[in-house]
Design a protein around this motif. Structure first.
Motif, PDB file in Angstrom:
ATOM      1  N   GLU A 132       0.839  -1.201   0.000  1.00  0.00           N
ATOM      2  CA  GLU A 132       0.000   0.000   0.000  1.00  0.00           C
ATOM      3  C   GLU A 132       0.873   1.250   0.000  1.00  0.00           C
ATOM      4  O   GLU A 132       0.561   2.232  -0.677  1.00  0.00           O
ATOM      5  CB  GLU A 132      -0.920   0.014   1.217  1.00  0.00           C
ATOM      6  CG  GLU A 132      -2.030  -0.998   1.148  1.00  0.00           C
ATOM      7  CD  GLU A 132      -2.772  -1.170   2.458  1.00  0.00           C
ATOM      8  OE1 GLU A 132      -3.913  -1.662   2.406  1.00  0.00           O
ATOM      9  OE2 GLU A 132      -2.226  -0.837   3.529  1.00  0.00           O
ATOM     10  N   TYR A 133       1.959   1.210   0.754  1.00  0.00           N
ATOM     11  CA  TYR A 133       2.865   2.352   0.828  1.00  0.00           C
ATOM     12  C   TYR A 133       3.441   2.671  -0.549  1.00  0.00           C
ATOM     13  O   TYR A 133       3.470   3.840  -0.950  1.00  0.00           O
ATOM     14  CB  TYR A 133       3.984   2.075   1.837  1.00  0.00           C
ATOM     15  CG  TYR A 133       4.979   3.199   1.945  1.00  0.00           C
ATOM     16  CD1 TYR A 133       4.720   4.303   2.747  1.00  0.00           C
ATOM     17  CD2 TYR A 133       6.181   3.167   1.242  1.00  0.00           C
ATOM     18  CE1 TYR A 133       5.629   5.347   2.854  1.00  0.00           C
ATOM     19  CE2 TYR A 133       7.089   4.209   1.331  1.00  0.00           C
ATOM     20  CZ  TYR A 133       6.810   5.287   2.139  1.00  0.00           C
ATOM     21  OH  TYR A 133       7.710   6.322   2.225  1.00  0.00           O
ATOM     22  N   GLU A 134       3.901   1.660  -1.260  1.00  0.00           N
ATOM     23  CA  GLU A 134       4.490   1.882  -2.585  1.00  0.00           C
ATOM     24  C   GLU A 134       3.455   2.472  -3.553  1.00  0.00           C
ATOM     25  O   GLU A 134       3.752   3.424  -4.276  1.00  0.00           O
ATOM     26  CB  GLU A 134       5.068   0.579  -3.137  1.00  0.00           C
ATOM     27  CG  GLU A 134       6.280   0.075  -2.380  1.00  0.00           C
ATOM     28  CD  GLU A 134       7.414   1.078  -2.283  1.00  0.00           C
ATOM     29  OE1 GLU A 134       7.712   1.769  -3.277  1.00  0.00           O
ATOM     30  OE2 GLU A 134       8.005   1.179  -1.191  1.00  0.00           O
ATOM     31  N   GLN A 135       2.258   1.930  -3.558  1.00  0.00           N
ATOM     32  CA  GLN A 135       1.203   2.458  -4.423  1.00  0.00           C
ATOM     33  C   GLN A 135       0.852   3.890  -4.034  1.00  0.00           C
ATOM     34  O   GLN A 135       0.655   4.752  -4.900  1.00  0.00           O
ATOM     35  CB  GLN A 135      -0.048   1.579  -4.343  1.00  0.00           C
ATOM     36  CG  GLN A 135       0.132   0.227  -4.952  1.00  0.00           C
ATOM     37  CD  GLN A 135      -1.069  -0.683  -4.700  1.00  0.00           C
ATOM     38  OE1 GLN A 135      -1.938  -0.395  -3.901  1.00  0.00           O
ATOM     39  NE2 GLN A 135      -1.105  -1.805  -5.412  1.00  0.00           N
ATOM     40  N   TRP A 136       0.772   4.137  -2.746  1.00  0.00           N
ATOM     41  CA  TRP A 136       0.425   5.458  -2.234  1.00  0.00           C
ATOM     42  C   TRP A 136       1.480   6.483  -2.625  1.00  0.00           C
ATOM     43  O   TRP A 136       1.139   7.588  -3.050  1.00  0.00           O
ATOM     44  CB  TRP A 136       0.260   5.390  -0.716  1.00  0.00           C
ATOM     45  CG  TRP A 136       0.173   6.713  -0.040  1.00  0.00           C
ATOM     46  CD1 TRP A 136      -0.829   7.641  -0.156  1.00  0.00           C
ATOM     47  CD2 TRP A 136       1.112   7.273   0.871  1.00  0.00           C
ATOM     48  NE1 TRP A 136      -0.563   8.737   0.635  1.00  0.00           N
ATOM     49  CE2 TRP A 136       0.632   8.521   1.283  1.00  0.00           C
ATOM     50  CE3 TRP A 136       2.328   6.813   1.394  1.00  0.00           C
ATOM     51  CZ2 TRP A 136       1.311   9.338   2.176  1.00  0.00           C
ATOM     52  CZ3 TRP A 136       3.001   7.611   2.296  1.00  0.00           C
ATOM     53  CH2 TRP A 136       2.490   8.867   2.666  1.00  0.00           C
ATOM     54  N   ARG A 145      -6.753   6.707   2.963  1.00  0.00           N
ATOM     55  CA  ARG A 145      -5.404   6.727   3.544  1.00  0.00           C
ATOM     56  C   ARG A 145      -5.187   8.048   4.259  1.00  0.00           C
ATOM     57  O   ARG A 145      -5.902   9.031   4.009  1.00  0.00           O
ATOM     58  CB  ARG A 145      -4.372   6.563   2.448  1.00  0.00           C
ATOM     59  CG  ARG A 145      -4.410   7.767   1.492  1.00  0.00           C
ATOM     60  CD  ARG A 145      -3.520   7.608   0.308  1.00  0.00           C
ATOM     61  NE  ARG A 145      -3.450   8.862  -0.427  1.00  0.00           N
ATOM     62  CZ  ARG A 145      -3.403   8.953  -1.728  1.00  0.00           C
ATOM     63  NH1 ARG A 145      -3.414   7.876  -2.471  1.00  0.00           N
ATOM     64  NH2 ARG A 145      -3.321  10.131  -2.318  1.00  0.00           N
ATOM     65  N   ALA A 146      -4.177   8.062   5.121  1.00  0.00           N
ATOM     66  CA  ALA A 146      -3.799   9.301   5.807  1.00  0.00           C
ATOM     67  C   ALA A 146      -2.338   9.229   6.219  1.00  0.00           C
ATOM     68  O   ALA A 146      -1.799   8.149   6.492  1.00  0.00           O
ATOM     69  CB  ALA A 146      -4.683   9.527   7.031  1.00  0.00           C
ATOM     70  N   TRP A 147      -1.724  10.429   6.279  1.00  0.00           N
ATOM     71  CA  TRP A 147      -0.319  10.572   6.683  1.00  0.00           C
ATOM     72  C   TRP A 147      -0.251  11.711   7.688  1.00  0.00           C
ATOM     73  O   TRP A 147      -0.597  12.848   7.373  1.00  0.00           O
ATOM     74  CB  TRP A 147       0.527  10.860   5.462  1.00  0.00           C
ATOM     75  CG  TRP A 147       1.926  11.329   5.688  1.00  0.00           C
ATOM     76  CD1 TRP A 147       2.694  11.232   6.814  1.00  0.00           C
ATOM     77  CD2 TRP A 147       2.760  11.974   4.718  1.00  0.00           C
ATOM     78  NE1 TRP A 147       3.940  11.764   6.615  1.00  0.00           N
ATOM     79  CE2 TRP A 147       4.000  12.227   5.329  1.00  0.00           C
ATOM     80  CE3 TRP A 147       2.565  12.356   3.396  1.00  0.00           C
ATOM     81  CZ2 TRP A 147       5.047  12.856   4.661  1.00  0.00           C
ATOM     82  CZ3 TRP A 147       3.606  12.973   2.737  1.00  0.00           C
ATOM     83  CH2 TRP A 147       4.830  13.212   3.359  1.00  0.00           C
ATOM     84  N   THR A 156      -4.102   3.262   6.714  1.00  0.00           N
ATOM     85  CA  THR A 156      -5.081   2.866   5.717  1.00  0.00           C
ATOM     86  C   THR A 156      -6.427   2.802   6.417  1.00  0.00           C
ATOM     87  O   THR A 156      -6.548   2.207   7.493  1.00  0.00           O
ATOM     88  CB  THR A 156      -4.730   1.496   5.115  1.00  0.00           C
ATOM     89  OG1 THR A 156      -3.497   1.616   4.407  1.00  0.00           O
ATOM     90  CG2 THR A 156      -5.810   1.001   4.154  1.00  0.00           C
ATOM     91  N   ALA A 157      -7.430   3.415   5.821  1.00  0.00           N
ATOM     92  CA  ALA A 157      -8.797   3.359   6.344  1.00  0.00           C
ATOM     93  C   ALA A 157      -9.506   2.182   5.708  1.00  0.00           C
ATOM     94  O   ALA A 157      -9.428   1.985   4.494  1.00  0.00           O
ATOM     95  CB  ALA A 157      -9.540   4.647   6.015  1.00  0.00           C
TER      96      ALA A 157
END
Length: 158
Positions: free
Chosen positions: A13-17, A76-78, A65-66
């Protein structure tokens, strides 16, 4: 109210995000007239790498990730738990987004509440964010969620 829970992002998910975030952020900066289009995506990638030097393992960072009630990722959120301009006891929300097919169903408000809760749980007392002036939907959400304008940039084309 639509319910979501948040969990840490997975490496995939991180890479896609990261790829999506750089493209979206670069487009927003170009549209706002802050960056030239040429090289904007690379500039966004470089900025994110500086802010997340250890990727998912960057200390004092929430990369979330929500998921909806069925466990389906919807957003998603950061959050950086240390403010980029060193405001004491203030975290900074760099990114929050609901995936396109899930927009308009209350997930944004639910994700914002979940992010606030996760941030509060770390002991930080306030959450700050930036929003582009053209993003009236987000401005309405933040206003209705109790966010106050603390600084404002304005521009006039000459």
């Amino acid at each position: 109210m639509t319910a979501v829970t948040v969990r840490p992002m997975t490496p995939a998910e991180y890479e896609q995000w990261q790829a999506a975030l750089a493209t979206e952020y670069a487009a927003e900066q170009v549209a706002a007239g802050r960056w030239a289009a040429d090289g904007a995506v690379q500039r966004a990638l470089d900025e994110n790498a500086r802010l997340l030097p250890q990727g998912l393992e960057t200390p004092r960072t929430l990369l979330l990730t929500a998921v909806d009630a069925a466990g389906v990722p919807v957003g998603r959120a950061w959050v950086a738990l240390d403010h980029p301009r060193d405001a004491p006891d203030v975290a900074f929300l760099y990114d929050i987004e609901i995936a396109e097919p899930h927009r308009g169903q209350g997930y944004g408000r639910a994700l914002l509440a979940a992010v606030e809760h996760a941030t509060r749980e770390t002991g930080v007392g306030a959450l700050e964010l930036n929003v582009f002036g053209s993003n009236t939907t987000a401005i309405g959400l933040y206003d209705s969620a109790g966010y106050d304008v603390v600084t404002q940039q304005m521009r006039k084309a000459l």
